[in-house]
Write an enzyme that holds these catalytic residues in place. Sequence first.
Site, short mmCIF file in Angstrom:
data_model
loop_
_atom_site.label_atom_id
_atom_site.label_comp_id
_atom_site.label_asym_id
_atom_site.label_seq_id
_atom_site.Cartn_x
_atom_site.Cartn_y
_atom_site.Cartn_z
N ASP A 1 0.83 -1.18 0.00
CA ASP A 1 0.00 0.00 0.00
C ASP A 1 0.88 1.25 0.00
OD1 ASP A 1 -2.49 1.24 0.14
OD2 ASP A 1 -2.24 1.58 2.27
N THR B 1 -3.27 6.03 -4.33
CA THR B 1 -2.15 6.77 -3.72
C THR B 1 -0.85 6.54 -4.49
OG1 THR B 1 -1.86 4.93 -2.21
CG2 THR B 1 -3.07 6.80 -1.38
N THR B 2 -0.59 5.30 -4.85
CA THR B 2 0.64 5.02 -5.59
C THR B 2 0.59 5.73 -6.94
OG1 THR B 2 0.51 2.84 -4.57
CG2 THR B 2 2.21 3.15 -6.22
N ASP C 1 -9.62 0.26 1.51
CA ASP C 1 -9.63 0.72 0.12
C ASP C 1 -10.93 0.32 -0.56
OD1 ASP C 1 -7.11 1.58 0.57
OD2 ASP C 1 -6.17 0.51 -1.09
P1 ADP Z 1 -2.86 2.69 -6.10
O1 ADP Z 1 -2.26 2.92 -4.75
O2 ADP Z 1 -2.60 3.82 -7.03
O3 ADP Z 1 -4.29 2.28 -6.05
P2 ADP Z 1 -2.33 -0.03 -6.85
O4 ADP Z 1 -1.09 -0.77 -6.50
O5 ADP Z 1 -3.59 -0.37 -6.15
O6 ADP Z 1 -2.01 1.50 -6.70
O7 ADP Z 1 -2.53 -0.20 -8.41
C1 ADP Z 1 -3.59 0.43 -9.07
C2 ADP Z 1 -3.45 0.23 -10.55
O8 ADP Z 1 -3.52 -1.15 -10.88
C3 ADP Z 1 -4.60 0.91 -11.28
O9 ADP Z 1 -4.10 1.57 -12.41
C4 ADP Z 1 -5.48 -0.26 -11.67
O10 ADP Z 1 -6.25 0.00 -12.82
C5 ADP Z 1 -4.47 -1.34 -11.91
N1 ADP Z 1 -5.04 -2.68 -11.82
C6 ADP Z 1 -5.65 -3.25 -10.77
N2 ADP Z 1 -6.07 -4.50 -11.07
C7 ADP Z 1 -5.69 -4.74 -12.34
C8 ADP Z 1 -5.79 -5.87 -13.24
N3 ADP Z 1 -6.38 -6.99 -12.86
N4 ADP Z 1 -5.28 -5.75 -14.47
C9 ADP Z 1 -4.67 -4.62 -14.85
N5 ADP Z 1 -4.52 -3.54 -14.06
C10 ADP Z 1 -5.02 -3.59 -12.83
MG MG Z 2 -5.16 0.61 -5.26
#
Ligand code: ADP
Ligand code: MG
Length: 544
Positions: free
Chosen positions: A62, A95-96, A393
């Site tokens: 996270d 956030t990321t 989340d």
């Molecule tokens: P954040 O803290 O920004 O939410 P995450 O590590 O949760 O970061 O990653 C979010 C990103 O991962 C988003 O761009 C989301 O669309 C992408 N994502 C999540 N699940 C999938 C998936 N199954 N296939 C492709 N992209 C995904």
């Molecule tokens: Mg996320």
Amino acid sequence: MLQGTPIFVLKEGTERDRGKSAASGNIAAARAIADAVRSTLGPRGMDKMLVDSMGDITITNDGVTILKEVDVEHPAAKMIVEVAKTQDQQCGDGTTTAVVLAGELLKRAEGLLEQNIHPTVITRGYQLALQESDRLLNQQIGTKVTSENESAVLLDVATTAMGSKGVFGSRDKLAQIAVRAVQRITEKRGDRVVADVSLIKLEKRHGGTIDNTELIDGILLDKERGHPRMPRAVKGARVALLNSALEVKKTEIESKINITSPTQIQNFLDEEDRNFRKMVEQVKHAGANVLITQKGIDDVVLHYLAKEGIFALKQVKESDLQKLARATGAKIVTGVRELQAGDLGQAELVEQRKVGDEDMTFVTGCKNPRSVSILIRGGTEHVTQEVERSLEDALKVVSSVLEDGVVCPGGGATEIDLAVHLRKFAPGVGGREQLAVEAFAQSLEVIPWALTENGGYDSINTLIDLRGAHEGAHPNRNVGVNLVDGKAADMWKLKVIEPLRVKRQALSSAVEVANMVLRIDDVIASKKSAAPAGGPGGPGGHGH
Ligand code: ADP
Ligand code: MG
């Protein structure tokens, strides 16, 4: 008199870093933070293990958790950490993304600065690009949720949000719990939908597996009854809530009583006992069979309460007391003397039950149906903590979608689409700002790029395919990265969907912080706060 003497505006020993050198120092520091979390982006992102000075370990994926724990010294890096916190508060997700985008915007800005483009021009260009992005998101990319697809979309959004966390195997189950919990607390206020997730109470207890996590109808408290002879369960509970203690105030004894003989001691003890009995009498008189207080309860009082068959909990957190008030309809009373029948709340059952190794108290069948808790289970404390973060989340994204009713495709599809359209928009902007708009478009591509890279695939080929899908004669705005094979695919079909609010907020926070860093051309630091290696150091006594 001053003539000939130099005027020291700054204290002797003050370090000062100006102009381009200040800018590049700040950009480097901010980018270092962005690079640190970039490898956690997406479902294939890696986890980070954080070890604090006490040796306590957190394992997480996270972004905001990582940034909260890391000890950041540099002021520009601190600004980036703030962005993550803001994004977390506003959306609970993204956030990321916000941090990685901010880092990329700054990297591209550095390139423009080297071409002697003034920071003001860059920040203006970024601002224009953000406005246009907002327009595109609202008018073209966002999709309205309909009453037919709502349940499915809510589940997909929750699953996507949890996709990157270490709860992969139990995602579907947790997503269902999150959706049901948020639906329970959602209400209509006029024509606005409000889903306040702070109404949902999360309690963790390790032992068991993640799949044992369950939705509890009512309020769950990590507390046991105050006396073993109290009933374990009370049906038809009439609940009294107090925010004061049922004890004799220690200071009163010390200041008022000056004991000189054994009879006086006996008198004093009798008096104390009468007071204790009176307290219990008052609780009974009001008609309560459950008593919950934020403060302490004397052992003697607990004993008398038990004798009356009253179930009592002490030292309950204020926030929990408020949740109980909302759930049972009880009024929180300041002194036991003021307690009256009308102040009591209702629940069908108050019961102490074993969860794992210890007991917890379940207040179920509450007067207010919009009161729910989630009991989080998992093998170890590290697991329950990560489940909690994932659920937080998921709850927030589900609530965003219920409140706004608009979603967009994930997997980098939204970012690529914005990039493609901003490149078409840039020439119309003209001047040197055009270059900044192009840099902005380029920066957005870091999201699909990092997702693919973290999946272990070739980012260049995928990015070319993605652009093709969004630019072509028959563009498909929903094409993003399929992380099962690293290829371009329709994200709606793969059910990778996110709330539009998360994307909008991530973009605007990223631009805000990038522009803030770019506007700084002078860093003045007192020598006291020893400058960290490679940076100009923090200003003396920086806040937060
Ligand atoms: P954040 O803290 O920004 O939410 P995450 O590590 O949760 O970061 O990653 C979010 C990103 O991962 C988003 O761009 C989301 O669309 C992408 N994502 C999540 N699940 C999938 C998936 N199954 N296939 C492709 N992209 C995904
Ligand atoms: Mg996320």
